[in-house]
Scaffold this motif. Structure first.
Motif, PDB file in Angstrom:
ATOM      1  N   THR A 126     -11.015 -39.546 -55.633  1.00 21.39           N
ATOM      2  CA  THR A 126     -10.321 -40.758 -55.206  1.00 21.39           C
ATOM      3  C   THR A 126     -11.087 -42.032 -55.593  1.00 21.39           C
ATOM      4  N   THR A 156     -12.266 -34.049 -52.611  1.00 25.37           N
ATOM      5  CA  THR A 156     -12.435 -35.242 -51.792  1.00 25.37           C
ATOM      6  C   THR A 156     -12.782 -34.831 -50.370  1.00 25.37           C
ATOM      7  N   ARG A 199     -11.711 -36.451 -47.890  1.00 24.49           N
ATOM      8  CA  ARG A 199     -10.567 -36.824 -47.065  1.00 24.49           C
ATOM      9  C   ARG A 199      -9.254 -36.510 -47.796  1.00 24.49           C
ATOM     10  N   PRO A 200      -8.822 -35.257 -47.748  1.00 22.18           N
ATOM     11  CA  PRO A 200      -7.584 -34.900 -48.444  1.00 22.18           C
ATOM     12  C   PRO A 200      -6.336 -35.527 -47.829  1.00 22.18           C
ATOM     13  N   ASP A 201      -6.485 -36.096 -46.621  1.00 20.31           N
ATOM     14  CA  ASP A 201      -5.347 -36.745 -45.971  1.00 20.31           C
ATOM     15  C   ASP A 201      -5.305 -38.254 -46.237  1.00 20.31           C
ATOM     16  N   SER A 202      -6.223 -38.763 -47.061  1.00 18.59           N
ATOM     17  CA  SER A 202      -6.232 -40.192 -47.358  1.00 18.59           C
ATOM     18  C   SER A 202      -5.055 -40.548 -48.255  1.00 18.59           C
ATOM     19  N   ALA A 203      -4.722 -41.834 -48.278  1.00 19.08           N
ATOM     20  CA  ALA A 203      -3.589 -42.283 -49.091  1.00 19.08           C
ATOM     21  C   ALA A 203      -3.825 -42.001 -50.573  1.00 19.08           C
ATOM     22  N   ALA A 219      -5.726 -39.631 -51.897  1.00 22.65           N
ATOM     23  CA  ALA A 219      -5.638 -38.193 -52.145  1.00 22.65           C
ATOM     24  C   ALA A 219      -4.185 -37.732 -52.146  1.00 22.65           C
ATOM     25  N   GLU A 220      -3.404 -38.252 -51.224  1.00 25.04           N
ATOM     26  CA  GLU A 220      -1.990 -37.877 -51.167  1.00 25.04           C
ATOM     27  C   GLU A 220      -1.251 -38.363 -52.402  1.00 25.04           C
ATOM     28  N   GLU A 221      -1.659 -39.507 -52.938  1.00 24.16           N
ATOM     29  CA  GLU A 221      -1.053 -40.003 -54.170  1.00 24.16           C
ATOM     30  C   GLU A 221      -1.351 -39.066 -55.336  1.00 24.16           C
ATOM     31  N   GLU A 273     -10.454 -30.158 -50.101  1.00 22.88           N
ATOM     32  CA  GLU A 273     -11.499 -30.805 -49.315  1.00 22.88           C
ATOM     33  C   GLU A 273     -12.865 -30.254 -49.714  1.00 22.88           C
TER      34      GLU A 273
END
Length: 322
Positions: free
Chosen positions: A13, A38, A40-44, A46-48, A58
């Motif tokens: 990221t 990453t 933080r796989p739940d970050s914006a 990462a989600e992108e 993760e």
């Protein structure tokens, strides 16, 4: 799809890792699949990347077991550490950023070796210490470093060499994006645009952030033939005056270069001023060696989309403060 070779990307990221993830996803050959690592796989961000088609996993550079699992089945791994990650004074005292980088690089090298990774691309920097004279009055950090964010990475090179895994050492230079903030031109008291920089008269290499990732992809395409090599990324190699002139052309008004000495920067008193002053002194003192490391023909082969500063400015001039 099952025949694709997986490239595991640390720092997916961030600027360098994110550029590589996007380069792999955009690669029409389909030779590689990308595994975006990453914390933080739940970050914006990462989600992108997941929405674009990346496998998001993760992983933490401080967790060898987790890294080993994240590297499992990967053909290649791109490794980058973040010296500049925001930290509290207590965290820095307990574990200096230089220590953190060395330990994290060692963890990645060990995990990749144990997981059977076939090719590392390690984002590193040169050791600057040989370009400073003993007793020259420049600050030394932690009793040994002159430019800690470079010198500690250089020390960490040994972990990849000792792993036995073929490794290509990738060097990033000044980011073009720095001219959008830290190196942005400013208005003087008369309202004229000036570019105050500590480049002296030296030629200083620079590149777009996304070209680091694209070049890393080219290295993975080329394969182990580049093992042991150092690839320094640069889309342009210009003096401070030439960067100012390019900015002037893009912005449609003159930009005057104002050379600032390393001593002036070190005396400015902002956090990290001593290291920044040392870094700029290194860029001047080591100019010949820095420029000689850049192989323009190889870079264009690895990344045919490599952008010059003029080309990058044409697409980003509206983001340059003025």
């Amino acid at each position: 799809m099952s025949q694709q070779q997986i490239i595991a990307v640390v720092g997916a990221t961030g600027a360098q890792g994110g550029g590589l993830v996007r380069a792999i996803l955009a690669d029409r050959s389909g030779r590689f699949a990308v595994r975006a690592l990453t914390r933080r796989p739940d970050s914006a961000r990462a989600e992108e990347l997941a929405a674009l088609g990346a496998e998001v996993v993760e992983a933490d550079l401080d967790d060898v077991a987790g890294l080993r699992k994240a590297f499992d089945g990967a053909h290649g791994a791109f490794v980058v550490t973040n010296f500049w990650e925001p930290r509290t004074p207590e965290e820095e005292r307990a574990r200096p950023a230089t220590t953190k980088e060395r330990e994290q690089a060692g963890n990645a090298a060990r995990a990749g070796q144990e997981a059977g990774v076939r090719h590392f691309v390690w984002s590193t920097l040169p050791d600057t210490r040989g370009y400073f004279r003993p007793g020259d009055g420049t600050p030394t950090f932690e009793g040994t470093y002159k430019v800690p964010h470079a010198d500690a990475k250089a020390e960490a090179d040994r972990f990849f060499l000792e792993s036995g895994v073929p490794t290509t050492f990738l060097h990033a230079n000044v980011y073009y994006e720095a001219f959008q903030d830290m190196f942005a031109p400013r208005r003087d008291e008369r309202g004229a645009l000036v570019l105050p920089l500590g480049f002296g008269d030296a030629r200083v290499p620079a590149q777009a952030a996304e070209d680091i990732g694209r070049t890393a992809l080219g290295i993975f395409r080329r394969g182990e033939v580049l093992a042991g090599s150092r690839v320094s990324v640069a889309g342009s190699v210009l003096t401070g005056a030439q960067y100012a002139a390019a900015l002037g052309r893009a912005l449609g008004e003159p930009v005057t270069y104002q050379a600032v000495t390393p001593d002036e920067i070190r005396a400015a008193g902002f956090p990290g001023a001593g290291e920044v002053g040392n870094m700029l002194q290194y860029l001047s003192t080591a100019e010949r060696d820095i420029v000689e490391l850049i192989d323009g023909e190889l870079l264009r082969e690895l990344n045919p989309e490599l952008q010059s500063f003029d080309t990058w400015l044409a697409a980003h001039r509206d983001a340059i403060p003025r």
